[in-house]
Design an enzyme around this catalytic site. Structure first.
Site, PDB file in Angstrom:
ATOM      1  N   ASP A  64      -1.627   3.977  -1.490  1.00 61.55           N
ATOM      2  CA  ASP A  64      -2.709   4.153  -2.464  1.00 61.55           C
ATOM      3  C   ASP A  64      -2.613   3.050  -3.523  1.00 61.55           C
ATOM      4  OD1 ASP A  64      -0.411   5.072  -3.648  1.00 61.55           O
ATOM      5  OD2 ASP A  64      -1.288   6.914  -4.433  1.00 61.55           O
ATOM      6  N   SER A  65      -1.546   2.231  -3.434  1.00 64.08           N
ATOM      7  CA  SER A  65      -1.454   1.035  -4.270  1.00 64.08           C
ATOM      8  C   SER A  65      -2.559   0.035  -3.894  1.00 64.08           C
ATOM      9  CB  SER A  65      -0.077   0.384  -4.131  1.00 64.08           C
ATOM     10  OG  SER A  65       0.248   0.201  -2.775  1.00 64.08           O
ATOM     11  N   ASP A 103      -0.979   6.722   2.782  1.00 62.63           N
ATOM     12  CA  ASP A 103      -0.870   7.563   1.581  1.00 62.63           C
ATOM     13  C   ASP A 103      -2.072   8.489   1.494  1.00 62.63           C
ATOM     14  OD1 ASP A 103       1.346   7.346  -0.078  1.00 62.63           O
ATOM     15  OD2 ASP A 103       0.667   5.454  -0.941  1.00 62.63           O
ATOM     16  N   LYS A 133       1.875  10.098   3.863  1.00 66.32           N
ATOM     17  CA  LYS A 133       2.848  10.287   2.768  1.00 66.32           C
ATOM     18  C   LYS A 133       2.162  11.030   1.640  1.00 66.32           C
ATOM     19  CE  LYS A 133       4.226   6.585   0.101  1.00 66.32           C
ATOM     20  NZ  LYS A 133       3.757   6.906  -1.256  1.00 66.32           N
ATOM     21  N   GLU A 201      11.377   6.474  -5.317  1.00 69.85           N
ATOM     22  CA  GLU A 201      10.948   5.324  -6.131  1.00 69.85           C
ATOM     23  C   GLU A 201      11.598   5.398  -7.513  1.00 69.85           C
ATOM     24  OE1 GLU A 201       6.721   4.682  -6.207  1.00 69.85           O
ATOM     25  OE2 GLU A 201       6.869   3.092  -7.695  1.00 69.85           O
TER      26      GLU A 201
HETATM   27  O1  KIV Z   1       1.317   3.030  -2.521  1.00 70.81           O
HETATM   28  C1  KIV Z   1       2.416   2.452  -2.545  1.00 70.81           C
HETATM   29  O2  KIV Z   1       2.512   1.213  -2.547  1.00 70.81           O
HETATM   30  C2  KIV Z   1       3.608   3.264  -2.571  1.00 70.81           C
HETATM   31  C3  KIV Z   1       4.906   2.534  -2.724  1.00 70.81           C
HETATM   32  C4  KIV Z   1       5.206   2.414  -4.156  1.00 70.81           C
HETATM   33  C5  KIV Z   1       5.980   3.207  -1.986  1.00 70.81           C
HETATM   34  O3  KIV Z   1       3.546   4.450  -2.520  1.00 70.81           O
END
Ligand code: KIV
Length: 283
Positions: A64-65, A103, A133, A201
């Site tokens: 979700d980043s 995510d 996730k 994290e």
């Molecule tokens: O979305 C993402 O990039 C993450 C990482 C910080 C593990 O969840």
């Protein structure tokens, strides 16, 4: 040097890891069981996915980043399921080997286990992800149980969980001092609920090591020291595409921002001067 002919008894040596079979969740478990490590990077589109897959990165996270690395938001909170799904499909279609984890964005699983199952199904069915996730501690054990029973492999993300940035009071290391035991309890509860992997994290290395030792499943760290089975970084941070301040846990292995800026400047100069396109690039 002359090489022996390739036969059934003398197969060709593997050129790179991408020539091997698809990475499945049980391969990550085997890595932990054998004391081996694996790597994960985020990926949000075709070419990055292809490159990382060919480079032998075992798992790709459609994080979700994407919210703050693709869509221009400040945090991961605004990104939606409908925005992430096409990115996930692009990544999943572009890999031959890597395990693709998606995510579930903020707001798409918290309401109930049923909501989480419904969103998880969309990511496997429409996004072609191999696993999903979700962020959160033992509160989500029931949710993970329901998802796993529905056939959705789940990574549980604990420690600093960016979707809870506002309730955690910003980007802060989690699991220091007495909070370490809570993190261990969370990891145990989520593993018992069926999570095949725990991602931590911004957790002190010593706490992450205790968590890893307390559970049978593999762990993945980002800012969690090196006792975890795997490591993950956001690819634009790792390859130096993003500018600005980096978190302490980021190591930059390249400076793509400079490389691309230099290419763009040279291109613009050549267009302005009439040097491009020359005869080699004209019909
Ligand atoms: O979305 C993402 O990039 C993450 C990482 C910080 C593990 O969840």
């Amino acid at each position: 040097m002359k090489q022996d002919p390739v036969t059934a008894e003398n197969p060709a040596p593997e050129k790179n890891r991408s020539a091997r079979a698809r990475v499945r969740t049980h391969h990550l478990q085997q890595a932990k069981d054998r004391g081996e490590r694996f790597s994960m990077l985020t990926a949000y589109e075709q070419y990055a996915a292809e490159i990382f897959d060919e480079a032998g990165i075992e798992a790709l996270l459609v994080g979700d980043s994407a919210s703050n690395n693709v869509f221009g938001n400040e945090t991961s909170l605004p990104v939606t399921v409908d925005e992430l799904l096409p990115l996930c499909r692009s990544v999943a279609r572009s890999v031959k080997r890597a395990l693709v984890v998606a995510d579930l964005p903020f707001g798409s699983y918290e309401v109930s286990p049923q909501q989480a199952v419904a969103t998880g199904v969309r990511f496997l069915k429409e996004g072609l992800a191999h696993a999903v996730k979700i962020e959160g501690g033992s509160f989500y054990a029931e949710t993970i149980r329901a998802m796993v029973e529905a056939g959705i492999p789940v990574v549980a993300h604990i420690g600093f969980t960016p979707q809870s940035e506002h309730s955690l009071g910003g980007y802060r290391v989690q699991g220091r001092g007495d909070a370490a035991q809570r993190l261990i309890d969370d990891a145990v509860a989520l593993t018992e609920a069926g999570a095949f992997c725990i991602l931590m994290e911004m957790v002190p290395a010593a706490t992450a090591a205790l968590v890893d030792a307390a559970i049978p499943v593999p762990t993945i760290g980002i800012g969690a020291g090196n006792a975890t089975t795997g490591q993950v970084l956001v690819w634009q941070d790792m390859a130096g595409l993003r500018g600005g301040k980096m978190a302490k846990f980021v190591k930059q292995y390249a400076n793509l921002r400079n490389v691309i800026a230099e290419a763009a400047r040279t291109y613009a100069d050549e267009v302005r001067s009439g040097q491009f396109p020359g005869p080699d690039h004209s019909y």
